[in-house]
Design a protein around this motif. Structure first.
Motif, PDB file in Angstrom:
ATOM      1  N   VAL A  41      -3.898  69.781  55.795  1.00 14.03           N
ATOM      2  CA  VAL A  41      -4.107  68.870  54.254  1.00 14.03           C
ATOM      3  C   VAL A  41      -5.031  69.309  53.521  1.00 14.03           C
ATOM      4  N   CYS A  42      -4.717  68.946  52.351  1.00 12.28           N
ATOM      5  CA  CYS A  42      -5.923  69.641  51.260  1.00 12.28           C
ATOM      6  C   CYS A  42      -6.830  68.682  51.714  1.00 12.28           C
ATOM      7  N   PRO A  43      -8.122  68.688  50.871  1.00 11.62           N
ATOM      8  CA  PRO A  43      -9.409  67.888  50.633  1.00 11.62           C
ATOM      9  C   PRO A  43      -8.377  66.476  49.222  1.00 11.62           C
ATOM     10  N   HIS A  44      -8.063  67.228  48.879  1.00 11.27           N
ATOM     11  CA  HIS A  44      -7.232  65.393  47.799  1.00 11.27           C
ATOM     12  C   HIS A  44      -6.754  65.548  48.044  1.00 11.27           C
ATOM     13  N   ILE A  45      -5.393  65.574  49.233  1.00 11.62           N
ATOM     14  CA  ILE A  45      -4.546  64.746  49.637  1.00 11.62           C
ATOM     15  C   ILE A  45      -5.539  63.520  50.841  1.00 11.62           C
ATOM     16  N   ARG A  46      -6.637  64.761  51.185  1.00 11.25           N
ATOM     17  CA  ARG A  46      -7.379  63.412  52.695  1.00 11.25           C
ATOM     18  C   ARG A  46      -7.734  62.398  52.098  1.00 11.25           C
ATOM     19  N   SER A  47      -8.543  62.451  50.250  1.00 13.24           N
ATOM     20  CA  SER A  47      -8.923  61.882  49.991  1.00 13.24           C
ATOM     21  C   SER A  47      -8.098  61.354  48.720  1.00 13.24           C
ATOM     22  N   GLY A  48      -6.456  60.843  48.642  1.00 13.65           N
ATOM     23  CA  GLY A  48      -5.562  60.414  48.207  1.00 13.65           C
ATOM     24  C   GLY A  48      -5.837  58.264  48.377  1.00 13.65           C
ATOM     25  N   ARG A  49      -5.794  57.905  47.629  1.00 11.73           N
ATOM     26  CA  ARG A  49      -5.531  56.496  48.336  1.00 11.73           C
ATOM     27  C   ARG A  49      -4.327  55.629  46.947  1.00 11.73           C
ATOM     28  N   PRO A  50      -4.220  54.929  47.898  1.00  9.22           N
ATOM     29  CA  PRO A  50      -2.910  54.223  47.227  1.00  9.22           C
ATOM     30  C   PRO A  50      -2.956  53.664  45.422  1.00  9.22           C
ATOM     31  N   GLY A  51      -1.563  53.885  45.368  1.00  7.52           N
ATOM     32  CA  GLY A  51      -1.612  53.964  43.663  1.00  7.52           C
ATOM     33  C   GLY A  51      -1.542  51.988  43.007  1.00  7.52           C
ATOM     34  N   SER A  52      -1.845  52.004  41.809  1.00  4.01           N
ATOM     35  CA  SER A  52      -2.032  50.420  41.291  1.00  4.01           C
ATOM     36  C   SER A  52      -1.063  50.099  40.153  1.00  4.01           C
ATOM     37  N   ALA A  53      -0.040  51.438  39.935  1.00  4.57           N
ATOM     38  CA  ALA A  53       0.777  51.679  38.917  1.00  4.57           C
ATOM     39  C   ALA A  53       2.952  50.693  39.103  1.00  4.57           C
ATOM     40  N   ALA A  54       3.079  50.333  38.532  1.00  5.93           N
ATOM     41  CA  ALA A  54       3.751  49.307  38.380  1.00  5.93           C
ATOM     42  C   ALA A  54       5.776  50.132  38.938  1.00  5.93           C
ATOM     43  N   PRO A  55       5.640  49.542  39.439  1.00  7.51           N
ATOM     44  CA  PRO A  55       6.971  50.613  39.775  1.00  7.51           C
ATOM     45  C   PRO A  55       7.836  50.612  38.869  1.00  7.51           C
ATOM     46  N   ARG A  56       8.562  51.704  38.956  1.00  9.39           N
ATOM     47  CA  ARG A  56      10.145  52.174  37.355  1.00  9.39           C
ATOM     48  C   ARG A  56      11.511  52.673  38.482  1.00  9.39           C
ATOM     49  N   LEU A  57      12.427  52.069  37.494  1.00 10.29           N
ATOM     50  CA  LEU A  57      13.556  52.070  38.290  1.00 10.29           C
ATOM     51  C   LEU A  57      14.176  53.329  38.654  1.00 10.29           C
ATOM     52  N   LEU A  58      14.706  54.363  39.577  1.00  9.90           N
ATOM     53  CA  LEU A  58      14.920  55.226  39.181  1.00  9.90           C
ATOM     54  C   LEU A  58      16.812  55.333  39.334  1.00  9.90           C
ATOM     55  N   THR A  59      17.117  55.898  37.983  1.00  5.92           N
ATOM     56  CA  THR A  59      18.407  56.086  38.179  1.00  5.92           C
ATOM     57  C   THR A  59      19.058  57.052  38.743  1.00  5.92           C
ATOM     58  N   GLY A  60      20.217  56.287  39.978  1.00  7.69           N
ATOM     59  CA  GLY A  60      20.959  57.365  40.799  1.00  7.69           C
ATOM     60  C   GLY A  60      20.589  57.918  41.497  1.00  7.69           C
ATOM     61  N   GLY A  61      18.993  57.444  41.600  1.00 14.51           N
ATOM     62  CA  GLY A  61      18.654  56.451  43.473  1.00 14.51           C
ATOM     63  C   GLY A  61      18.075  58.653  43.648  1.00 14.51           C
TER      64      GLY A  61
END
Length: 146
Positions: free
Chosen positions: A126-146
């Protein structure tokens, strides 16, 4: 019990707004390039029975499915397919890889490759951006229609 990232009031309002919903598809975004994103599916009593975790890099046009998990009782209902399709949304033409694959995943991902055209090569670099990527902290959003 309340889904990760929601208050009890938010969860109560979500259930009231969607009284017929059997499952709630909550998307956990990440605004960092290469950072973890997740989609979790919860029952009305906040039991999370399915999840996909992935990372994407718009710079390198690469994506990786880090984890997909569905509780046995929910298998063979198209949920895994819907999880993967949601992860690929807007990124279907990226080069996709997966983490190591279980026996079940070794049957699932070739079917998804045929359906989507994404290769889902296990353990590909994988690319270096993905290797260094971290978990997010944004609030979840409901997806309609899943």
């Amino acid at each position: 019990m309340v889904p990760q990232g929601l208050t009890s009031g938010q969860w109560r309002r979500m259930k009231l707004r969607h009284p017929r919903a059997r499952g709630f598809w909550l998307y956990y975004p990440n605004d960092q390039e290469g950072g973890h994103q997740a989609l979790r599916v919860y029952t009305r009593d906040a039991y999370d029975f399915a999840v996909v975790v992935w990372k994407t890099c718009g710079i390198c046009r690469h994506g990786v499915i880090s984890k997909i998990s569905i509780i046995d009782d929910w298998h063979r209902q198209g949920i895994g397919r819907r999880l993967i399709r949601q992860a690929l949304d807007g990124c279907a033409d990226y080069t996709w890889t997966t983490s190591g694959q279980s026996t079940l995943a070794k049957q699932f991902f070739p079917a998804m490759t045929e359906e989507t055209g994404a290769a889902f090569t296990p353990l590909a670099p994988v690319c270096p951006h993905i290797r260094s990527g971290r978990p997010g902290s944004a609030a979840p959003r409901l997806l309609t229609g899943g």
